[in-house]
Design a protein around this motif. Structure first.
Motif, PDB file in Angstrom:
ATOM      1  N   SER A 165      -6.954  -3.674   7.546  1.00 41.18           N
ATOM      2  CA  SER A 165      -5.598  -3.874   8.050  1.00 41.18           C
ATOM      3  C   SER A 165      -4.819  -2.567   8.082  1.00 41.18           C
ATOM      4  N   SER A 166      -5.344  -1.544   7.405  1.00 43.59           N
ATOM      5  CA  SER A 166      -4.656  -0.263   7.393  1.00 43.59           C
ATOM      6  C   SER A 166      -5.409   0.685   8.291  1.00 43.59           C
ATOM      7  N   ASP A 219     -10.098   3.615   8.437  1.00 43.09           N
ATOM      8  CA  ASP A 219      -9.257   2.836   7.516  1.00 43.09           C
ATOM      9  C   ASP A 219      -8.806   3.760   6.378  1.00 43.09           C
ATOM     10  N   TYR A 220      -8.099   3.207   5.387  1.00 40.94           N
ATOM     11  CA  TYR A 220      -7.569   4.072   4.326  1.00 40.94           C
ATOM     12  C   TYR A 220      -8.660   4.516   3.350  1.00 40.94           C
ATOM     13  N   CYS A 239       3.519   2.022   1.578  1.00 40.39           N
ATOM     14  CA  CYS A 239       3.828   2.512   2.926  1.00 40.39           C
ATOM     15  C   CYS A 239       5.172   3.233   3.006  1.00 40.39           C
ATOM     16  N   GLN A 285       0.808  -1.230   0.000  1.00 41.58           N
ATOM     17  CA  GLN A 285       0.000   0.000   0.000  1.00 41.58           C
ATOM     18  C   GLN A 285       0.834   1.270   0.000  1.00 41.58           C
ATOM     19  N   TRP A 325      -0.447   6.015  12.049  1.00 43.56           N
ATOM     20  CA  TRP A 325      -0.926   5.310  10.854  1.00 43.56           C
ATOM     21  C   TRP A 325      -0.033   4.097  10.630  1.00 43.56           C
ATOM     22  N   GLU A 326      -0.598   3.069  10.043  1.00 45.18           N
ATOM     23  CA  GLU A 326       0.194   1.886   9.681  1.00 45.18           C
ATOM     24  C   GLU A 326      -0.626   1.024   8.730  1.00 45.18           C
ATOM     25  N   VAL A 327       0.080   0.231   7.892  1.00 41.86           N
ATOM     26  CA  VAL A 327      -0.611  -0.716   7.004  1.00 41.86           C
ATOM     27  C   VAL A 327      -0.405  -2.135   7.506  1.00 41.86           C
TER      28      VAL A 327
END
Ligand code: IPD
Ligand code: CA
Ligand code: CA
Length: 266
Positions: free
Chosen positions: A239-240, A227-228, A166, A164, A202-204
């Motif tokens: 998951s993001s 989420d994204y 990242c 994604q 934030w994180e993926v």
């Protein structure tokens, strides 16, 4: 405080004390998905204590844990557990890690506990009852400007595949001159946002056990977790994650979406 939260606190503290005793000793370490994705014997010890504590109080509840997967039952509550979030830190003698436990029903996350044994910090939240750090109510920051923000992030074990985009996201935010930390425990990152120590996170590519307790903590501390796609995060199918006070989380989302459209139209 309801019995779900009380029991989760007991389980988290028992497991956290075992981690504290094991920290810095000699223990077995093996790799999972790849060389840096580690699991130690203490991940398993912590998980066994948590499962035993929850199962003896609630024999019908279901359990989803990082190391042993899904323990099916017919109860309406599912416990989502990361027995040691920050395993790489733990394995390398860095005292930044925690136990994360949340209870989820068909309406969402009903309670969550994150316990950091080395600092003896217990973060707790119950739906619609607020978020607490060692019994004191906590709230997210009031920072409105991303340019003045203090952020935390993390990277998946698959970071070299750049899921994604990242890597571009990180380089964009660091390139804006923002102070950013990568502390190595997504659950504690979220707890720190809830406690007002960071403005945003934030994180993926996270898993439900990384996010469940921390998501409720941030929401109950007055923040948002999305989420994204910009939707309220559903920890079971996203998951993001982007978390923070509403201004910072929305600003992070806006930057990520704009960046993705530039990258995808290259
Ligand atoms: C990891 C940590 C880390 C995050 C990774 C997670 P683990 O969990 O939360 O901060 O960046 O994506 O997998 O392996 O220590 O339980
Ligand atoms: Ca984890
Ligand atoms: Ca873990």
């Amino acid at each position: 405080m309801n019995t779900l939260l009380q029991t989760a606190i007991v389980a988290a503290q028992k497991a956290g004390n075992v981690l504290k005793q094991g920290f810095g000793t000699k223990f077995s370490i093996t790799s999972k998905s790849q060389i840096h994705d580690l699991v130690t014997e203490y991940d398993h010890k912590s998980e066994a204590i948590i499962i035993e504590t929850l199962k003896s109080a609630f024999p019908k509840h279901q359990i989803l844990t990082e190391e042993s997967g899904y323990h099916a039952s017919d109860g309406d509550i599912t416990w989502i557990i990361d027995p040691l979030d920050g395993t790489v830190n733990f394995a390398h003698g860095i005292p930044f890690f925690c136990v994360s436990i949340a209870a989820v029903n068909s309406d969402g996350i009903v309670c969550g506990v994150i316990y950091a044994p080395m600092t003896n910090e217990l973060f707790t939240a119950e739906i619609q009852k607020g978020a607490f750090l060692n019994g004191q109510k906590c709230t997210v920051t009031h920072q409105q400007s991303l340019l003045n923000g203090f952020l935390v992030t993390g990277f998946p074990y698959s970071v070299k595949e750049n899921p994604q985009h990242c890597i571009e996201h990180f380089s964009h935010f660091i390139g804006m001159g923002l102070p950013i930390r990568r502390l190595g425990s997504a659950a504690l990152d979220l707890a720190y946002v809830a406690a007002g120590r960071f403005d945003g996170f934030w994180e993926v590519a996270l898993q439900p056990w990384d996010m469940a307790a921390g998501t409720l903590l941030v929401r109950e501390a007055g923040g948002i977790v999305i989420d994204y796609a910009g939707k309220e995060l559903n920890i079971l199918n996203a998951s993001s994650i982007i978390a923070g006070n509403a201004d910072i989380a929305q600003a992070l989302h806006h930057e990520i979406i704009s960046l993705n459209s530039v990258i995808e139209n290259r």
